[in-house]
Design a protein around this motif. Sequence first.
Motif, mmCIF file in Angstrom:
data_model
loop_
_atom_site.group_PDB
_atom_site.id
_atom_site.type_symbol
_atom_site.label_atom_id
_atom_site.label_comp_id
_atom_site.label_asym_id
_atom_site.label_seq_id
_atom_site.Cartn_x
_atom_site.Cartn_y
_atom_site.Cartn_z
ATOM 1 N N ALA A 252 0.807 -1.222 0.000
ATOM 2 C CA ALA A 252 0.000 0.000 0.000
ATOM 3 C C ALA A 252 0.843 1.276 0.000
ATOM 4 O O ALA A 252 0.307 2.373 -0.172
ATOM 5 C CB ALA A 252 -0.930 0.007 1.219
ATOM 6 N N MET A 253 2.160 1.144 0.174
ATOM 7 C CA MET A 253 3.020 2.327 0.243
ATOM 8 C C MET A 253 3.095 3.020 -1.107
ATOM 9 O O MET A 253 3.285 2.366 -2.132
ATOM 10 C CB MET A 253 4.442 1.949 0.691
ATOM 11 C CG MET A 253 4.564 1.776 2.175
ATOM 12 S SD MET A 253 6.253 1.571 2.808
ATOM 13 C CE MET A 253 7.303 1.460 1.403
ATOM 14 N N SER A 254 2.971 4.345 -1.096
ATOM 15 C CA SER A 254 3.099 5.100 -2.345
ATOM 16 C C SER A 254 4.569 5.287 -2.722
ATOM 17 O O SER A 254 4.911 5.336 -3.902
ATOM 18 C CB SER A 254 2.415 6.463 -2.209
ATOM 19 O OG SER A 254 2.931 7.164 -1.090
ATOM 20 N N GLU A 255 5.437 5.386 -1.721
ATOM 21 C CA GLU A 255 6.870 5.513 -1.978
ATOM 22 C C GLU A 255 7.510 4.126 -2.066
ATOM 23 O O GLU A 255 7.000 3.166 -1.494
ATOM 24 C CB GLU A 255 7.547 6.286 -0.846
ATOM 25 C CG GLU A 255 7.102 7.729 -0.718
ATOM 26 C CD GLU A 255 7.728 8.389 0.492
ATOM 27 O OE1 GLU A 255 8.949 8.604 0.480
ATOM 28 O OE2 GLU A 255 6.997 8.686 1.445
ATOM 29 N N SER A 256 8.637 4.042 -2.758
ATOM 30 C CA SER A 256 9.320 2.751 -2.852
ATOM 31 C C SER A 256 10.050 2.406 -1.565
ATOM 32 O O SER A 256 10.248 1.230 -1.250
ATOM 33 C CB SER A 256 10.292 2.746 -4.029
ATOM 34 O OG SER A 256 11.207 3.819 -3.933
ATOM 35 N N ALA A 257 10.452 3.437 -0.802
ATOM 36 C CA ALA A 257 11.082 3.211 0.509
ATOM 37 C C ALA A 257 10.628 4.303 1.458
ATOM 38 O O ALA A 257 10.571 5.476 1.075
ATOM 39 C CB ALA A 257 12.600 3.205 0.389
ATOM 40 N N ARG A 258 10.297 3.917 2.689
ATOM 41 C CA ARG A 258 9.761 4.897 3.640
ATOM 42 C C ARG A 258 10.203 4.529 5.057
ATOM 43 O O ARG A 258 10.209 3.356 5.435
ATOM 44 C CB ARG A 258 8.242 4.914 3.559
ATOM 45 C CG ARG A 258 7.569 6.075 4.321
ATOM 46 C CD ARG A 258 6.222 6.337 3.718
ATOM 47 N NE ARG A 258 5.403 7.290 4.461
ATOM 48 C CZ ARG A 258 5.529 8.623 4.377
ATOM 49 N NH1 ARG A 258 6.451 9.159 3.601
ATOM 50 N NH2 ARG A 258 4.726 9.418 5.056
ATOM 51 N N ALA A 259 10.581 5.553 5.812
ATOM 52 C CA ALA A 259 11.034 5.365 7.193
ATOM 53 C C ALA A 259 9.865 5.483 8.162
ATOM 54 O O ALA A 259 8.938 6.281 7.953
ATOM 55 C CB ALA A 259 12.100 6.396 7.547
ATOM 56 N N PHE A 260 9.929 4.671 9.229
ATOM 57 C CA PHE A 260 8.917 4.715 10.287
ATOM 58 C C PHE A 260 9.605 4.639 11.640
ATOM 59 O O PHE A 260 10.431 3.744 11.873
ATOM 60 C CB PHE A 260 7.952 3.528 10.171
ATOM 61 C CG PHE A 260 7.143 3.513 8.912
ATOM 62 C CD1 PHE A 260 5.936 4.192 8.829
ATOM 63 C CD2 PHE A 260 7.598 2.817 7.794
ATOM 64 C CE1 PHE A 260 5.187 4.177 7.652
ATOM 65 C CE2 PHE A 260 6.861 2.793 6.626
ATOM 66 C CZ PHE A 260 5.654 3.477 6.550
ATOM 67 N N ASN A 261 9.261 5.563 12.543
ATOM 68 C CA ASN A 261 9.716 5.471 13.931
ATOM 69 C C ASN A 261 8.898 4.414 14.660
ATOM 70 O O ASN A 261 7.661 4.420 14.585
ATOM 71 C CB ASN A 261 9.505 6.793 14.670
ATOM 72 C CG ASN A 261 10.492 7.868 14.263
ATOM 73 O OD1 ASN A 261 11.587 7.570 13.783
ATOM 74 N ND2 ASN A 261 10.113 9.127 14.462
ATOM 75 N N LEU A 262 9.576 3.528 15.400
ATOM 76 C CA LEU A 262 8.886 2.612 16.298
ATOM 77 C C LEU A 262 9.304 2.943 17.722
ATOM 78 O O LEU A 262 10.396 2.589 18.173
ATOM 79 C CB LEU A 262 9.215 1.156 15.946
ATOM 80 C CG LEU A 262 8.739 0.666 14.572
ATOM 81 C CD1 LEU A 262 9.006 -0.833 14.412
ATOM 82 C CD2 LEU A 262 7.259 0.960 14.332
ATOM 83 N N GLY A 263 8.459 3.677 18.392
ATOM 84 C CA GLY A 263 8.689 4.095 19.774
ATOM 85 C C GLY A 263 7.361 4.428 20.417
ATOM 86 O O GLY A 263 6.302 4.336 19.776
ATOM 87 N N THR A 264 7.416 4.836 21.681
ATOM 88 C CA THR A 264 6.177 5.164 22.393
ATOM 89 C C THR A 264 5.836 6.642 22.329
ATOM 90 O O THR A 264 4.694 7.026 22.532
ATOM 91 C CB THR A 264 6.288 4.778 23.887
ATOM 92 O OG1 THR A 264 7.285 5.602 24.507
ATOM 93 C CG2 THR A 264 6.665 3.309 24.052
ATOM 94 N N GLY A 265 6.868 7.467 22.083
ATOM 95 C CA GLY A 265 6.659 8.907 22.109
ATOM 96 C C GLY A 265 6.834 9.508 23.488
ATOM 97 O O GLY A 265 6.528 10.682 23.703
ATOM 98 N N GLN A 266 7.343 8.714 24.442
ATOM 99 C CA GLN A 266 7.542 9.202 25.809
ATOM 100 C C GLN A 266 8.942 8.853 26.303
ATOM 101 O O GLN A 266 9.456 7.774 26.010
ATOM 102 C CB GLN A 266 6.525 8.573 26.764
ATOM 103 C CG GLN A 266 5.087 8.941 26.445
ATOM 104 C CD GLN A 266 4.114 8.306 27.422
ATOM 105 O OE1 GLN A 266 4.316 7.182 27.864
ATOM 106 N NE2 GLN A 266 3.056 9.023 27.753
ATOM 107 N N GLY A 267 9.537 9.753 27.057
ATOM 108 C CA GLY A 267 10.847 9.508 27.650
ATOM 109 C C GLY A 267 10.713 8.957 29.066
ATOM 110 O O GLY A 267 9.857 9.398 29.835
ATOM 111 N N THR A 268 11.534 7.985 29.401
ATOM 112 C CA THR A 268 11.599 7.418 30.751
ATOM 113 C C THR A 268 13.035 7.570 31.238
ATOM 114 O O THR A 268 13.974 7.217 30.524
ATOM 115 C CB THR A 268 11.214 5.924 30.742
ATOM 116 O OG1 THR A 268 9.867 5.794 30.295
ATOM 117 C CG2 THR A 268 11.359 5.314 32.129
ATOM 118 N N SER A 269 13.212 8.086 32.453
ATOM 119 C CA SER A 269 14.558 8.342 32.963
ATOM 120 C C SER A 269 15.200 7.064 33.499
ATOM 121 O O SER A 269 14.523 6.058 33.745
ATOM 122 C CB SER A 269 14.509 9.392 34.068
ATOM 123 O OG SER A 269 14.011 8.819 35.269
#
Length: 339
Positions: A252-269
């Motif tokens: 389904a990707m329109s681009e031939s290569a695409r980056a994705f972040n896999l994280g929670t979006g929160q920092g833990t000390s």
Amino acid sequence: MRVLVTGGAGFIGSHTVLALLEAGHEPVIADNFANSSPKVLERLEQIAGQPVTCHEVDLTDVAATSALVTDVKPDAVIHFAGYKAVGESVEKPLMYYANNLDSTFAVLSAMTEHGVEKFVFSSSATVYGPDAPLPYHEEYEPLRATNPYGWTKAMIEQIVTDVAAASPGFKAALLRYFNPIGAHESGLIGEDPSGIPNNLMPYIAQVAVGRREKLGVFGDDYDTKDGTGERDYIHVVDLAAGHVAALDHLDAMSESARAFNLGTGQGTSVFELLHAFERACGKELPYEVGPRRAGDLPVTYADPTRAREELGWKAEKTIDDMCVDTWRWQSANPNGFGG
């Protein structure tokens, strides 16, 4: 799909093999066990209740890699294989560049030769470098890693992007991980670093199980909530699910290569993670604060919006989940897969 999983006996690879099985795919592992244990295979079969196929192969060997792809006939490749210790990469840069790039060249060449057009790459948030604004977003440029390990990831992202652009039908997802921790809920597989752990969570776990005397905390004078560095920790089971989501999204990707972040979006000390682990193992853990470590950033965390909107994926598990699952694994396997 039949999916060739390079480095599939490693920490993240093994959990992804289980996620692929659960999703109805057919994973085939390729690993040379340089950073993993063959015992992982019997543990995977125990959890999955079915055989798991593995080929022992050195992926820097072009002929052997081509023969592997000829034999397996995969529909897709998830590429984990590579050296991964930041400190070691600084000490042995040529070894890291040679291994990580050569193995990728061999895999991509074999894919091109045999018409395999689906590729998911195990990249890293280290590609963002020290100047990227928070939260890290996939559109940020230029990528600027701070160590040879990170540069191998940035270089491979560019190589894969160029190969995809030159190959009609080729689709690639570049998955930028943040800080994977945790373990499978069975306690049968988990992180088993060789030597002294480079990362915080396995070090804490080894202190808790008695393998290390105390945790060394690198600096408590950062401009953060408690003075210690903050990172975006993600449960390895959530991370594995991200690979399956990326694989299923490639068409389904329109681009031939695409980056994705896999994280929670929160920092833990550091201290927050330490105290969460103390809750999980039921005791206080000794630590000592030392000076800051060269190259460490105060805070890093993801903007995971793209993965949520395009892959339909988000991290579900909490820091407490990560600690409970890590402790279950480490307490049952105090010496990792070694006993």
